[in-house]
Design a protein around this motif. Structure first.
Motif, PDB file in Angstrom:
ATOM      1  N   GLU A 230       2.337 -10.175   4.963  1.00  0.00           N
ATOM      2  CA  GLU A 230       1.039 -10.331   4.294  1.00  0.00           C
ATOM      3  C   GLU A 230       0.846  -9.263   3.216  1.00  0.00           C
ATOM      4  N   THR A 231       1.236  -8.026   3.514  1.00  0.00           N
ATOM      5  CA  THR A 231       1.126  -6.922   2.536  1.00  0.00           C
ATOM      6  C   THR A 231       1.982  -7.221   1.310  1.00  0.00           C
ATOM      7  N   LYS A 234       0.335  -9.849  -0.778  1.00  0.00           N
ATOM      8  CA  LYS A 234      -0.770  -9.304  -1.585  1.00  0.00           C
ATOM      9  C   LYS A 234      -0.250  -8.622  -2.838  1.00  0.00           C
ATOM     10  N   LYS A 235       0.863  -7.879  -2.660  1.00  0.00           N
ATOM     11  CA  LYS A 235       1.468  -7.228  -3.826  1.00  0.00           C
ATOM     12  C   LYS A 235       1.966  -8.259  -4.836  1.00  0.00           C
ATOM     13  N   GLU A 237       0.784 -11.314  -5.169  1.00  0.00           N
ATOM     14  CA  GLU A 237      -0.391 -11.931  -5.811  1.00  0.00           C
ATOM     15  C   GLU A 237      -0.952 -11.039  -6.917  1.00  0.00           C
ATOM     16  N   LYS A 238      -0.965  -9.717  -6.651  1.00  0.00           N
ATOM     17  CA  LYS A 238      -1.432  -8.766  -7.666  1.00  0.00           C
ATOM     18  C   LYS A 238      -0.523  -8.807  -8.895  1.00  0.00           C
TER      19      LYS A 238
END
Length: 577
Positions: A230-231, A234-235, A237-238
């Protein structure tokens, strides 16, 4: 029981020392009627139990003034070796017993009861008499439960002795009245049992919790990986958003990007022009300063150092020429027009050119990220798992504390129980009652063991006996199964012939697991077919089979281990060869 040897010396018809040694398997003693075959069986019971049938000292030996006879047996029973000798000299009888080569005074009846021994020795003439009838004692011996019943009888005897020591009902009642603490003791014992049950439950639950925590830790490892994923997502997606912003920026600045080279030239020209303007302004500033100075000198008539300027025309003329020269240079510079292009505008234009990223690179990276983001990833439950682990650990700690509390309670109750028991044990009547209760428990347990053993032995014996019967009888379809208790064939109502009873009896004996079986005249009353079939089963009737027969032709092929009884008619004695 398994016979290793028999030694007869001047016993009945046998004169001198006659020795028989037996092996496992089939052993044969051959002799005509009247030569002493049955006497050999009698000698065994004389040696063991002192059984006498008439005059037992050999007559020929008496004539030779040999007034002593003896029989010695060497045998095995339940893993021990025994040597028995009974000697008779006139009215003086002596008995010797050795167990594993050590002399003993144990009663032989306690080692091998006579009724048990007789179940291994059979006279073929009378063997069929066991069919249809057998008393309870013989049945117990046959099924191997007589020993258990003897133990039960001994325990019952001990119980009876204990009961007789409490002479009256009144005495027992008085005892219980004195022992009012018994109820309290039973209550404490029940409480002790409850606490132990609770402790057992708590310990079991702690084991379950530890197992559950172990399972949750494994789940936690998986959840950590999901959390890491998940982390990472997120990276990604950023980064995807950054690329999208770059893409939009690229679209907005596409005009600047297209005119990038022209922009650079413009920027260079602007910078060059600005430099020229700055230099001109600096020069103009110097001229203006010089003009101001010269005008001041003309107006004041003094130099900046304070020296008076010549008032002659020459001095003024020179200053005027310098002013005209400066005005000429100023005219050359011309009118300075403001050229306004701020640093911010310039920086912005240059920045737009600098931030240019290839749209192909952006597209490729976005596609890669999209592929990775499209992969399914379950939501992480790490927080839930961690919470569960903590809750389990808290519960485990609480139960451990509960166990400590229960242990303390149990220790107190045990002390109280011990105090009560010591008080009760000090009473002699209590000890007697305890013996009675223990005896009752043992008797009850023995009854269960006897019943179960009897059922099992009965089933085993019936199965083995029925198998022998079917292989020997001339009517295998009719005579299928044997009932051990009735000592007869199941589902057969007709009277059996003497030969069929003989076959049935041998089948029953063969079905009982024995170390040894001794049969005198085994084939009496059997027809040729029964004889032939039975001969095949003889070696399997027991571990050791001893046959005494007058007809050697019938059994000569069963074994090479054969003894022959020879008779001297003049001296009226028999000897074994």
């Amino acid at each position: 029981m398994k016979l290793n040897s028999i030694c007869l010396e001047n016993y009945k018809i046998f004169y001198g020392k006659n020795i028989l040694r037996f092996d496992s398997g089939v052993n044969i003693i051959e002799g005509k009627n009247g030569y002493g075959k049955t006497t050999i069986i009698d000698s065994v019971f004389f040696a063991l139990y002192g059984k006498k049938n008439g005059n037992i000292i050999n007559n020929f030996a008496k004539m030779r003034n040999e007034k002593t006879c003896s029989v010695s047996l060497d045998f095995e029973e339940n893993g021990s070796k025994y040597m028995v000798k009974r000697e008779l000299s006139g009215d003086d009888e002596k008995f010797y017993l050795k167990i594993n080569n050590k002399e003993s005074d144990i009663n032989i009846e306690n080692i091998i009861p006579e009724r048990t021994a007789r179940l291994s020795f059979f006279d073929g003439e009378r063997i069929s008499s066991i069919v249809g009838y057998m008393n309870d004692k013989n049945m117990d011996e046959m099924l191997g439960i007589a020993g258990l019943k003897n133990v039960k009888k001994d325990v019952e005897s001990l119980k009876k002795e204990a009961e007789s020591s409490l002479t009256s009902t009144k005495k027992i009642k008085n005892f219980f009245r004195k022992m009012g603490g018994m109820n309290a003791l039973r209550k404490l014992e029940r409480e002790e049992k409850k606490i132990k049950t609770k402790m057992s439950y708590e310990e079991k639950r702690i084991d379950e919790i530890k197992y559950e925590i172990s399972g949750l830790k494994k789940i936690l490892e998986s959840e950590k990986k999901i959390n890491e994923e998940e982390t990472r997502r997120k990276k990604l997606e950023k980064r995807y958003k950054e690329l999208s912003d770059e893409e939009e920026k690229f679209k907005e600045n596409i005009a600047w990007i297209i005119l990038k080279d022209e922009l650079k030239k413009s920027v260079e020209n602007i910078n060059k022009k600005k430099d020229e303007i700055i230099k001109s302004r600096m020069k103009q500033g110097r001229i203006n300063a010089q003009q101001e100075l010269l005008k001041s000198i003309l107006d004041t008539g003094r130099c900046i150092c304070g020296t008076p300027v010549s008032r002659s025309n020459y001095g003024k003329h020179e200053i005027s020429l310098l002013l005209e020269k400066l005005e000429g240079e100023e005219e050359k510079i011309g009118e300075i027009k403001d050229f306004y292009f701020s640093n911010d505008d310039l920086s912005s234009a240059l920045e737009k050119v600098k931030t240019n990223i290839s749209p192909l690179i952006i597209k490729d990276e976005k596609e890669t990220i999209e592929t990775m983001l499209n992969k399914k990833c379950p939501p992480s439950k790490m927080d839930v798992v961690l919470k569960s682990i903590n809750e389990k650990r808290i519960e485990e700690k609480a139960r451990e504390l509960r166990i400590k509390e229960l242990e303390s309670e149990l220790a107190d109750i045990k002390n109280m129980i011990e105090e009560r028991r010591e008080k009760i044990k000090s009473n002699k009547s209590w000890k007697t009652l305890k013996k009675i209760r223990n005896a009752e428990k043992i008797i009850s347990a023995l009854d269960e063991i006897i019943d179960e053993t009897k059922k099992l032995k009965k089933m085993e014996t019936e199965k083995a006996s029925s198998s022998i019967l079917r292989s020997v009888t001339n009517k295998p379809k009719e005579y299928k199964n044997i009932d051990v208790e009735s000592m007869n064939i199941k589902n057969v109502s007709t009277e059996l012939s003497d030969g069929e009873k003989h076959v049935l009896a041998l089948s029953l004996l063969g079905g009982i697991k024995k170390d040894m079986i001794v049969i005198d005249a085994p084939f009496t009353r059997l027809d040729p077919t029964h004889k032939r079939k039975l001969l095949k089963r003889i070696p399997f009737l027991a571990e050791q089979v001893i046959l005494l027969s007058a007809d050697m032709d019938e059994i000569k092929n069963l074994t090479s281990h054969v003894y022959h009884i020879r008779h001297d008619q003049e001296r009226r004695v028999s000897v074994i060869k």
